[in-house]
Design a protein around this motif. Structure first.
Motif, PDB file in Angstrom:
ATOM      1  N   THR A 144     -12.960   2.153  12.926  1.00 41.68           N
ATOM      2  CA  THR A 144     -12.206   1.138  13.266  1.00 41.68           C
ATOM      3  C   THR A 144     -12.148   0.024  12.072  1.00 41.68           C
ATOM      4  N   LEU A 145     -13.130   0.215  11.142  1.00 43.98           N
ATOM      5  CA  LEU A 145     -12.888  -0.371   9.944  1.00 43.98           C
ATOM      6  C   LEU A 145     -11.756   0.255   9.087  1.00 43.98           C
ATOM      7  N   MET A 146     -11.833   1.301   9.082  1.00 41.61           N
ATOM      8  CA  MET A 146     -10.549   1.974   8.321  1.00 41.61           C
ATOM      9  C   MET A 146      -9.259   1.785   8.955  1.00 41.61           C
ATOM     10  N   SER A 147      -9.260   1.632  10.325  1.00 39.58           N
ATOM     11  CA  SER A 147      -7.991   1.238  10.948  1.00 39.58           C
ATOM     12  C   SER A 147      -7.558   0.074  10.371  1.00 39.58           C
ATOM     13  N   ARG A 148      -8.466  -1.118  10.646  1.00 39.34           N
ATOM     14  CA  ARG A 148      -8.318  -2.167  10.097  1.00 39.34           C
ATOM     15  C   ARG A 148      -7.765  -2.498   8.529  1.00 39.34           C
ATOM     16  N   ILE A 149      -8.422  -1.690   7.814  1.00 41.77           N
ATOM     17  CA  ILE A 149      -7.983  -1.594   6.289  1.00 41.77           C
ATOM     18  C   ILE A 149      -6.733  -1.157   6.196  1.00 41.77           C
ATOM     19  N   GLY A 150      -6.128  -0.130   6.929  1.00 47.63           N
ATOM     20  CA  GLY A 150      -4.863   0.620   6.659  1.00 47.63           C
ATOM     21  C   GLY A 150      -3.753  -0.502   7.154  1.00 47.63           C
ATOM     22  N   ARG A 151      -4.203  -1.125   8.471  1.00 49.19           N
ATOM     23  CA  ARG A 151      -3.110  -2.009   8.763  1.00 49.19           C
ATOM     24  C   ARG A 151      -3.005  -3.138   7.926  1.00 49.19           C
ATOM     25  N   ALA A 152      -4.107  -3.594   7.409  1.00 50.85           N
ATOM     26  CA  ALA A 152      -3.998  -4.955   6.399  1.00 50.85           C
ATOM     27  C   ALA A 152      -3.324  -4.423   5.270  1.00 50.85           C
ATOM     28  N   ARG A 153      -3.370  -3.163   4.522  1.00 53.19           N
ATOM     29  CA  ARG A 153      -2.689  -2.653   3.513  1.00 53.19           C
ATOM     30  C   ARG A 153      -1.239  -2.533   3.806  1.00 53.19           C
ATOM     31  N   ALA A 154      -0.927  -1.920   4.899  1.00 55.80           N
ATOM     32  CA  ALA A 154       0.446  -1.737   5.328  1.00 55.80           C
ATOM     33  C   ALA A 154       1.035  -3.076   5.583  1.00 55.80           C
ATOM     34  N   THR A 155       0.581  -4.202   6.152  1.00 57.86           N
ATOM     35  CA  THR A 155       1.035  -5.497   6.230  1.00 57.86           C
ATOM     36  C   THR A 155       1.369  -6.093   4.944  1.00 57.86           C
ATOM     37  N   LEU A 156       0.457  -6.049   3.852  1.00 63.77           N
ATOM     38  CA  LEU A 156       0.516  -6.502   2.537  1.00 63.77           C
ATOM     39  C   LEU A 156       1.665  -5.757   1.686  1.00 63.77           C
ATOM     40  N   ARG A 157       1.674  -4.408   2.117  1.00 61.00           N
ATOM     41  CA  ARG A 157       2.918  -3.720   1.532  1.00 61.00           C
ATOM     42  C   ARG A 157       4.434  -4.302   1.665  1.00 61.00           C
ATOM     43  N   SER A 158       4.315  -4.377   3.254  1.00 63.95           N
ATOM     44  CA  SER A 158       5.662  -4.969   3.833  1.00 63.95           C
ATOM     45  C   SER A 158       5.921  -6.212   3.291  1.00 63.95           C
ATOM     46  N   MET A 159       5.115  -7.161   3.160  1.00 61.60           N
ATOM     47  CA  MET A 159       5.214  -8.438   2.714  1.00 61.60           C
ATOM     48  C   MET A 159       5.839  -8.501   1.308  1.00 61.60           C
ATOM     49  N   GLU A 160       4.986  -7.360   0.115  1.00 63.53           N
ATOM     50  CA  GLU A 160       5.344  -7.162  -0.916  1.00 63.53           C
ATOM     51  C   GLU A 160       6.819  -6.718  -1.149  1.00 63.53           C
ATOM     52  N   GLU A 161       7.339  -5.673  -0.211  1.00 66.05           N
ATOM     53  CA  GLU A 161       8.718  -5.246   0.076  1.00 66.05           C
ATOM     54  C   GLU A 161       9.720  -6.516   0.008  1.00 66.05           C
ATOM     55  N   ARG A 162       9.261  -7.326   1.188  1.00 70.65           N
ATOM     56  CA  ARG A 162      10.110  -8.577   1.348  1.00 70.65           C
ATOM     57  C   ARG A 162      10.199  -9.396   0.212  1.00 70.65           C
ATOM     58  N   THR A 163       9.158  -9.455  -0.343  1.00 72.05           N
ATOM     59  CA  THR A 163       9.133 -10.558  -1.636  1.00 72.05           C
ATOM     60  C   THR A 163       9.705 -10.012  -2.612  1.00 72.05           C
ATOM     61  N   GLY A 164       9.667  -8.800  -2.839  1.00 68.51           N
ATOM     62  CA  GLY A 164      10.701  -7.958  -3.984  1.00 68.51           C
ATOM     63  C   GLY A 164      12.098  -8.078  -3.696  1.00 68.51           C
ATOM     64  N   GLU A 165      12.479  -7.842  -2.161  1.00 69.85           N
ATOM     65  CA  GLU A 165      13.957  -8.064  -1.995  1.00 69.85           C
ATOM     66  C   GLU A 165      14.380  -9.512  -2.214  1.00 69.85           C
ATOM     67  N   THR A 166      13.491 -10.357  -1.713  1.00 68.40           N
ATOM     68  CA  THR A 166      13.747 -11.919  -2.122  1.00 68.40           C
ATOM     69  C   THR A 166      14.046 -12.238  -3.481  1.00 68.40           C
ATOM     70  N   ARG A 167      13.074 -11.638  -4.427  1.00 74.24           N
ATOM     71  CA  ARG A 167      12.992 -11.886  -6.015  1.00 74.24           C
ATOM     72  C   ARG A 167      14.445 -11.075  -6.556  1.00 74.24           C
ATOM     73  N   ALA A 168      14.695  -9.994  -5.733  1.00 76.44           N
ATOM     74  CA  ALA A 168      15.790  -9.181  -6.299  1.00 76.44           C
ATOM     75  C   ALA A 168      17.128 -10.052  -5.891  1.00 76.44           C
ATOM     76  N   SER A 169      17.300 -10.550  -4.763  1.00 78.43           N
ATOM     77  CA  SER A 169      18.639 -11.380  -4.508  1.00 78.43           C
ATOM     78  C   SER A 169      18.440 -12.534  -5.410  1.00 78.43           C
ATOM     79  N   ALA A 170      17.274 -13.353  -5.620  1.00 79.82           N
ATOM     80  CA  ALA A 170      17.263 -14.523  -6.387  1.00 79.82           C
ATOM     81  C   ALA A 170      17.707 -14.098  -7.955  1.00 79.82           C
ATOM     82  N   ALA A 171      17.309 -13.076  -8.232  1.00 81.22           N
ATOM     83  CA  ALA A 171      17.546 -12.620  -9.824  1.00 81.22           C
ATOM     84  C   ALA A 171      18.946 -12.275  -9.778  1.00 81.22           C
TER      85      ALA A 171
END
Length: 182
Positions: A144-171
């Motif tokens: 269960t712990l490993m599953s939660r960590i995996g989901r948390a990292r996936a969520t952070l990665r998706s947020m990072e990808e959205r932030t990267g896209e936002t930065r790219a369009s702003a740039a």
């Protein structure tokens, strides 16, 4: 030197001795010639300090020697200054504004994780607990712990990808002044 004759400041007869000694010191023909030239210039500038009944060869050799030592000291001093400049240049940091903004974005993304994922990721990533120690602390099975960590990292990665896209369009519309894009 004969009595009654005025002394001449004649160094031409000493050039062979001076060149040999300079080659011995520098171990290089071109540097030896430069050393002799510098020493002869100093000797000429200080010719009034030479005693007419003194040993011209010894006087000139000591000028060559002292000029050589002065050059070594000067080179060492310059090397120390260059090392200090290099050391100080390595210590210069990028402007903290970009890092502060990026850290705020990561903190915000982390705090927006669901509580169970945030707790699991915090214990493992920030506190340095092993997976088993974190699972025991939370009172949950290891899987269960490993599953939660995996989901948390996936969520952070998706947020990072959205932030990267936002930065790219702003740039594409804005130029970051004083930043890495200059």
């Amino acid at each position: 030197m004969k009595k009654g004759k005025p002394s001449r400041f004649d160094v031409v007869g000493q050039l062979g001795v001076l060149r040999r000694y300079a080659r011995s010191l520098t171990r290089d023909q071109a540097n030896a010639e430069d050393l002799v030239q510098d020493a002869l210039l100093k000797a000429y500038e200080r010719r009034k300090t030479f005693k007419p009944d003194g040993d011209m060869r010894g006087w000139l050799l000591s000028i060559v020697h002292n000029t050589f030592i002065d050059g070594i000291r000067s080179k060492r001093s310059e090397e120390r200054r260059n090392e200090q400049v290099a050391y100080l240049a390595q210590q210069s940091l990028a402007a903290p504004q970009e890092n502060a903004v990026r850290l705020a974005q990561v903190r915000s993304a982390f705090l927006h994780l669901p509580e169970d994922q945030r707790a699991a990721l915090h214990l493992v990533s920030i506190e340095g607990l092993s997976y088993q120690e974190a699972a025991d602390t939370l009172g949950i099975p290891l899987g269960t712990l490993m599953s939660r960590i995996g989901r948390a990292r996936a969520t952070l990665r998706s947020m990072e990808e959205r932030t990267g896209e936002t930065r790219a369009s702003a740039a594409s519309h804005l130029k970051l002044v004083g930043g890495k894009d200059d």
